[in-house]
Design a protein around this motif. Structure first.
Motif, mmCIF file in Angstrom:
data_model
loop_
_atom_site.group_PDB
_atom_site.id
_atom_site.type_symbol
_atom_site.label_atom_id
_atom_site.label_comp_id
_atom_site.label_asym_id
_atom_site.label_seq_id
_atom_site.Cartn_x
_atom_site.Cartn_y
_atom_site.Cartn_z
ATOM 1 N N ALA A 18 0.836 -1.199 0.000
ATOM 2 C CA ALA A 18 0.000 0.000 0.000
ATOM 3 C C ALA A 18 0.868 1.246 0.000
ATOM 4 N N MET A 19 1.954 1.238 0.767
ATOM 5 C CA MET A 19 2.861 2.389 0.772
ATOM 6 C C MET A 19 3.514 2.546 -0.593
ATOM 7 N N ALA A 20 3.877 1.434 -1.231
ATOM 8 C CA ALA A 20 4.475 1.495 -2.564
ATOM 9 C C ALA A 20 3.475 2.056 -3.558
ATOM 10 N N ASP A 21 2.195 1.666 -3.442
ATOM 11 C CA ASP A 21 1.172 2.198 -4.340
ATOM 12 C C ASP A 21 1.053 3.702 -4.186
ATOM 13 N N ASP A 22 1.065 4.212 -2.946
ATOM 14 C CA ASP A 22 0.972 5.657 -2.716
ATOM 15 C C ASP A 22 2.184 6.371 -3.287
ATOM 16 N N ALA A 23 3.366 5.873 -2.994
ATOM 17 C CA ALA A 23 4.590 6.481 -3.520
ATOM 18 C C ALA A 23 4.638 6.347 -5.032
ATOM 19 N N GLY A 24 4.209 5.205 -5.529
ATOM 20 C CA GLY A 24 4.189 4.977 -6.975
ATOM 21 C C GLY A 24 3.208 5.881 -7.687
ATOM 22 N N GLN A 25 2.050 6.107 -7.074
ATOM 23 C CA GLN A 25 1.069 7.005 -7.678
ATOM 24 C C GLN A 25 1.625 8.427 -7.747
ATOM 25 N N ALA A 26 2.292 8.861 -6.698
ATOM 26 C CA ALA A 26 2.886 10.203 -6.692
ATOM 27 C C ALA A 26 3.983 10.311 -7.753
ATOM 28 N N ALA A 27 4.848 9.307 -7.837
ATOM 29 C CA ALA A 27 5.921 9.324 -8.837
ATOM 30 C C ALA A 27 5.339 9.247 -10.246
ATOM 31 N N PHE A 28 4.301 8.433 -10.438
ATOM 32 C CA PHE A 28 3.651 8.348 -11.743
ATOM 33 C C PHE A 28 3.105 9.720 -12.138
ATOM 34 N N VAL A 67 -1.873 -11.544 -17.059
ATOM 35 C CA VAL A 67 -0.753 -11.539 -16.126
ATOM 36 C C VAL A 67 -0.029 -10.194 -16.242
ATOM 37 N N PHE A 68 0.218 -9.563 -15.110
ATOM 38 C CA PHE A 68 0.938 -8.305 -15.120
ATOM 39 C C PHE A 68 2.413 -8.578 -15.406
ATOM 40 N N PRO A 69 2.984 -7.960 -16.445
ATOM 41 C CA PRO A 69 4.383 -8.215 -16.829
ATOM 42 C C PRO A 69 5.365 -7.387 -15.990
ATOM 43 N N MET A 70 5.463 -7.707 -14.719
ATOM 44 C CA MET A 70 6.217 -6.897 -13.762
ATOM 45 C C MET A 70 7.645 -6.618 -14.219
ATOM 46 N N LEU A 71 8.384 -7.640 -14.601
ATOM 47 C CA LEU A 71 9.784 -7.434 -14.974
ATOM 48 C C LEU A 71 9.900 -6.544 -16.205
ATOM 49 N N ASP A 72 9.044 -6.745 -17.184
ATOM 50 C CA ASP A 72 9.067 -5.894 -18.381
ATOM 51 C C ASP A 72 8.762 -4.446 -18.024
ATOM 52 N N VAL A 73 7.787 -4.238 -17.153
ATOM 53 C CA VAL A 73 7.421 -2.884 -16.730
ATOM 54 C C VAL A 73 8.601 -2.227 -16.013
ATOM 55 N N ILE A 74 9.235 -2.954 -15.123
ATOM 56 C CA ILE A 74 10.395 -2.421 -14.401
ATOM 57 C C ILE A 74 11.496 -2.033 -15.382
ATOM 58 N N GLU A 110 21.452 3.616 -5.861
ATOM 59 C CA GLU A 110 20.931 2.506 -6.676
ATOM 60 C C GLU A 110 19.760 1.815 -5.987
ATOM 61 N N ILE A 111 19.869 1.615 -4.695
ATOM 62 C CA ILE A 111 18.767 1.001 -3.942
ATOM 63 C C ILE A 111 17.531 1.898 -3.975
ATOM 64 N N ALA A 112 17.728 3.195 -3.802
ATOM 65 C CA ALA A 112 16.607 4.142 -3.830
ATOM 66 C C ALA A 112 15.947 4.173 -5.208
ATOM 67 N N VAL A 113 16.741 4.129 -6.268
ATOM 68 C CA VAL A 113 16.207 4.114 -7.631
ATOM 69 C C VAL A 113 15.353 2.868 -7.847
ATOM 70 N N ARG A 114 15.865 1.740 -7.453
ATOM 71 C CA ARG A 114 15.109 0.496 -7.629
ATOM 72 C C ARG A 114 13.804 0.535 -6.846
ATOM 73 N N GLY A 115 13.832 1.140 -5.670
ATOM 74 C CA GLY A 115 12.608 1.282 -4.893
ATOM 75 C C GLY A 115 11.587 2.178 -5.590
ATOM 76 N N GLU A 116 12.049 3.274 -6.157
ATOM 77 C CA GLU A 116 11.133 4.190 -6.839
ATOM 78 C C GLU A 116 10.541 3.547 -8.093
ATOM 79 N N VAL A 117 11.372 2.869 -8.865
ATOM 80 C CA VAL A 117 10.888 2.165 -10.058
ATOM 81 C C VAL A 117 9.882 1.091 -9.656
ATOM 82 N N SER A 119 8.024 1.021 -6.998
ATOM 83 C CA SER A 119 6.800 1.674 -6.531
ATOM 84 C C SER A 119 5.884 2.034 -7.697
ATOM 85 N N ILE A 120 6.461 2.563 -8.768
ATOM 86 C CA ILE A 120 5.648 2.889 -9.951
ATOM 87 C C ILE A 120 5.068 1.616 -10.548
ATOM 88 N N ALA A 121 5.874 0.566 -10.624
ATOM 89 C CA ALA A 121 5.384 -0.700 -11.184
ATOM 90 C C ALA A 121 4.255 -1.276 -10.335
#
Length: 129
Positions: A18-28, A67-74, A110-117, A119-121
């Motif tokens: 849920a936190m990732a969705d909120d952060a991801g929505q903001a980043a999106f 099926v959501f293509p998570m790896l492709d989206v990332i 790098e860790i922060a970038v992966r987290g932000e990506v 979150s958007i996914a």
């Protein structure tokens, strides 16, 4: 005491998507909506200036047999792996995100970038129709 610690940890882990969705929505909204639209359906204000159709990101499951293509989206969001799903490259957001974080050091950035990506996914996964 141990039960309290494990219980607290379990609650925190349960809240992560849920936190990732909120952060991801903001980043999106900040990085993606100008082309993909606030609703992710491909009708952002810059869409008129781009020569290729902007994809409806709420239909990723439908275009991938449910099926959501998570790896492709990332990979597409990050852009640093060379994987491109567009006729013209979209911005390389992994590099954009990392450039904002250079002061924290390369590994932490790098860790922060992966987290932000991620979150958007996760956000995109949550809005599939």
């Amino acid at each position: 005491m141990r039960h309290l610690v494990f219980g607290s940890l379990a609650l925190c882990l349960a809240a992560l998507p849920a936190m990732a969705d909120d952060a991801g929505q903001a980043a999106f909204g900040q990085y993606c909506a100008t082309c993909h639209g606030a609703d992710a359906k491909g009708a952002g204000p810059l869409g008129q200036l781009i020569s290729i159709p902007i994809p409806d990101l709420t239909q990723l499951n439908a275009r991938n047999d449910g099926v959501f293509p998570m790896l492709d989206v990332i990979h597409v969001i990050d852009g640093r792996t060379g994987v491109r799903a567009h006729e013209q490259p979209m911005p390389v957001y992994g590099a954009v995100f990392k450039s904002r974080l250079s002061e924290i050091g390369p590994y932490a950035a790098e860790i922060a970038v992966r987290g932000e990506v991620l979150s958007i996914a996760y956000y995109l996964e949550s809005i599939q129709e």
